[in-house]
Scaffold this motif. Structure first.
Motif, mmCIF file in Angstrom:
data_model
loop_
_atom_site.group_PDB
_atom_site.id
_atom_site.type_symbol
_atom_site.label_atom_id
_atom_site.label_comp_id
_atom_site.label_asym_id
_atom_site.label_seq_id
_atom_site.Cartn_x
_atom_site.Cartn_y
_atom_site.Cartn_z
ATOM 1 N N UNK A 120 0.797 -1.319 0.108
ATOM 2 C CA UNK A 120 0.081 -0.012 0.096
ATOM 3 C C UNK A 120 0.972 1.388 -0.028
ATOM 4 N N UNK A 121 1.697 1.284 -1.306
ATOM 5 C CA UNK A 121 2.299 2.790 -1.249
ATOM 6 C C UNK A 121 1.221 3.886 -1.420
ATOM 7 N N UNK A 165 -2.355 -2.707 -7.538
ATOM 8 C CA UNK A 165 -2.396 -1.556 -6.712
ATOM 9 C C UNK A 165 -3.873 -1.007 -6.691
ATOM 10 N N UNK A 166 -4.675 -1.397 -7.300
ATOM 11 C CA UNK A 166 -6.186 -1.066 -7.113
ATOM 12 C C UNK A 166 -6.684 -1.528 -5.809
ATOM 13 N N UNK A 167 -6.091 -2.730 -5.457
ATOM 14 C CA UNK A 167 -6.732 -3.410 -4.051
ATOM 15 C C UNK A 167 -6.303 -2.355 -3.072
ATOM 16 N N UNK A 168 -5.387 -1.441 -3.115
ATOM 17 C CA UNK A 168 -5.258 -0.534 -1.838
ATOM 18 C C UNK A 168 -5.578 0.827 -2.540
ATOM 19 N N UNK A 169 -6.023 1.096 -3.515
ATOM 20 C CA UNK A 169 -6.481 2.422 -4.019
ATOM 21 C C UNK A 169 -4.971 3.156 -4.205
ATOM 22 N N UNK A 170 -3.949 2.684 -4.427
ATOM 23 C CA UNK A 170 -2.602 3.161 -4.635
ATOM 24 C C UNK A 170 -2.461 3.768 -6.101
ATOM 25 N N UNK A 171 -2.457 5.166 -6.162
ATOM 26 C CA UNK A 171 -2.371 5.940 -7.332
ATOM 27 C C UNK A 171 -1.043 5.398 -8.014
ATOM 28 N N UNK A 172 -0.996 5.204 -9.487
ATOM 29 C CA UNK A 172 -0.085 4.671 -10.344
ATOM 30 C C UNK A 172 0.319 5.535 -11.135
ATOM 31 N N UNK A 173 1.636 5.547 -11.619
ATOM 32 C CA UNK A 173 2.294 6.056 -12.870
ATOM 33 C C UNK A 173 2.807 4.786 -13.651
#
Length: 472
Positions: free
Chosen positions: A190-191, A210-218
């Motif tokens: 969960x970054x 990343x979606x599982x933690x709603x972590x925004x991604x680039x």
């Protein structure tokens, strides 16, 4: 013998993230002097160890010239660090914003704030630039960072882990080595932000994790970046430029041109000019030490399969030199008449194969590009403003260069990123600072304000005020 990267247990990753989060809480908003010190530490680390890092990269690839590593990795990194040191203090300052006339005399501003802990997943093709480059933006923005580096360049990754570990506290910057399973566990952490550079296929998995933690991604992905040679282009210059861009790192570059659209009937001229250009760039090709090897036997075999499948389907291969399978030196090879269904024309090539696709009109070329997933880069060779304007407006790509190949990635003031299947988000320079910051909007109400005029109970005064607002 290939060195296997050790696997990092998931519990170790969780503990490392927790340690970095605790450190963020102790210093949530580092002053510029602290950030600048970290950037200088990274700069010194890279410069003092450039020979060792270049040697490690050369060994991992089997052959990659130190001169190319210095140009394509170290120079770009130093430019990124220099820009952050020159402008970072200003980037940190709150930015005044308009409130609109109905909220006056209130004030508004945007305050850049560190996100916290940033995760960076870097690939093998530029193992230093694509690991340390995003780190520059993360440090300038005041974050902690964890880097998952590639197991396909084990010596470089191990050396980078040792160097970073010796220069930074592990709760500030940490390098993680390991195989694909470690990469999957890393992406699932969960970054506060996750930046991934790699293939579109793996990018989908990273985004899902990343979606599982709603972590925004680039996501910096790839795809098939087209090059269009205009009807009135400086033809020889265009060929020379495209060959230079395609042969850098033996085409193992996410923004390398993946196919060339050129006026029908000019294919033979392109091949002849390209053959001369390769001879100029890499004389005595069989013994030339400036040309890069393909990173692994598996990747070399994939390129052979792409070429063989296209040839068996009716395409013509035009090797511009002699390949050496034992040394994994895949010669630059042009391809004509490749059917649209073969893998060569569907997948990102990531090597020195370059299909030539003839077109009759610029409309045809634009339709060809726009019928395919949006690319990471688009290259146009044209001097007439009408063609430049049309292609710029009527195509969508992560980035574009006119009369040049690759060099937009080195432009200090331009963001770098993809669109659609080639990625999302961007970094480099100020845009990297913004990517790794929460640009927090702050509204400051004045002591004397009209807030009560728009509060219940509603009546004539309210109706008159809203009526006045609606007239403007």
């Amino acid at each position: 013998m290939k060195q296997e990267a050790p696997a990092a247990p998931s519990g170790t990753l969780d503990a490392l993230l927790a340690a970095q989060r605790d450190a963020c809480q102790r210093e949530p908003y580092p002053p510029w002097e602290t950030r600048a010190r970290h950037l200088r530490t990274l700069n010194e680390l890279l410069l003092e160890n450039r020979d060792a890092l270049a040697n490690a990269i050369n060994t991992d690839f089997g052959q990659r010239a130190k001169a190319e590593v210095m140009l394509a990795e170290f120079v770009l990194l130093k430019q990124e660090i220099d820009a952050a040191l020159a402008h970072g203090r200003r980037w940190m300052k709150p930015q005044r914003r308009r409130t609109g006339k109905w909220l006056r005399p209130a004030r508004a501003k945007v305050v850049p704030q560190p996100l916290g802990v940033v995760g960076i997943v870097s690939p093998w093709n530029y193992p230093l630039l694509l690991a340390a480059g995003p780190l520059v933006g993360a440090l300038a923005a005041g974050n902690r960072a964890m880097l998952k580096v590639s197991e396909l360049t084990p010596r470089t990754s191990a050396l980078l882990e040792a160097l970073i570990g010796g220069a930074f506290a592990r709760d500030h910057v940490a390098v993680v080595n390991g195989d694909a399973s470690v990469g999957a566990a890393f992406a699932a952490l969960p970054f506060d932000h996750l930046l991934f550079t790699g293939s579109t296929r793996v990018g989908r998995d990273v985004m899902l994790a990343a979606a599982a933690n709603l972590t925004p991604v680039t996501l910096e992905l790839g795809g098939k970046s087209p090059a269009i040679v205009g009807g009135r282009a400086r033809f020889d210059y265009a060929v020379d430029s495209l060959i230079a861009g395609k042969t850098l790192n033996a085409g193992q570059t996410c923004i390398a041109p993946d196919y060339v659209l050129l006026p029908r009937g000019s294919e033979n001229a392109f091949i002849a000019r390209a053959r001369r250009r390769v001879a100029q760039l890499y004389p005595d090709f069989a013994h030339n030490r400036d040309y890069t090897s393909i990173v692994s036997e598996r990747h070399y075999a994939r390129l052979v399969r792409l070429a063989d499948e296209a040839r068996d389907a009716g395409a013509q291969l035009h090797p511009l030199a002699d390949s050496d399978a034992a040394a994994r030196r895949f010669a630059p090879t042009l391809v004509t008449n490749a059917p649209a269904h073969v893998a060569l024309m569907q997948e990102e090539i990531f090597g020195p194969l370059l299909p030539l696709v003839p077109y009759d009109t610029l409309d045809d070329a634009l339709r060809y590009v726009n019928a395919r997933p949006r690319p990471l880069a688009l290259y146009l060779y044209a001097d007439d403003s009408a063609t430049v304007e049309r292609v710029t407006r009527e195509t969508v790509a992560g980035g574009m260069a006119i009369n040049e190949t690759l060099m937009h990635v080195a432009c200090e003031g331009l963001p770098f990123g993809g669109v659609g299947a080639s990625g999302m988000g961007a970094y480099h320079g100020y845009d990297g600072f913004v990517t790794f910051s929460q640009m927090k909007p702050v509204f400051v109400q004045s002591r004397f304000n009209a807030r009560n005029l728009v509060a219940p109970p509603y009546g004539r005064l309210f109706d008159a005020l809203v009526s006045a607002m609606m007239k403007f």
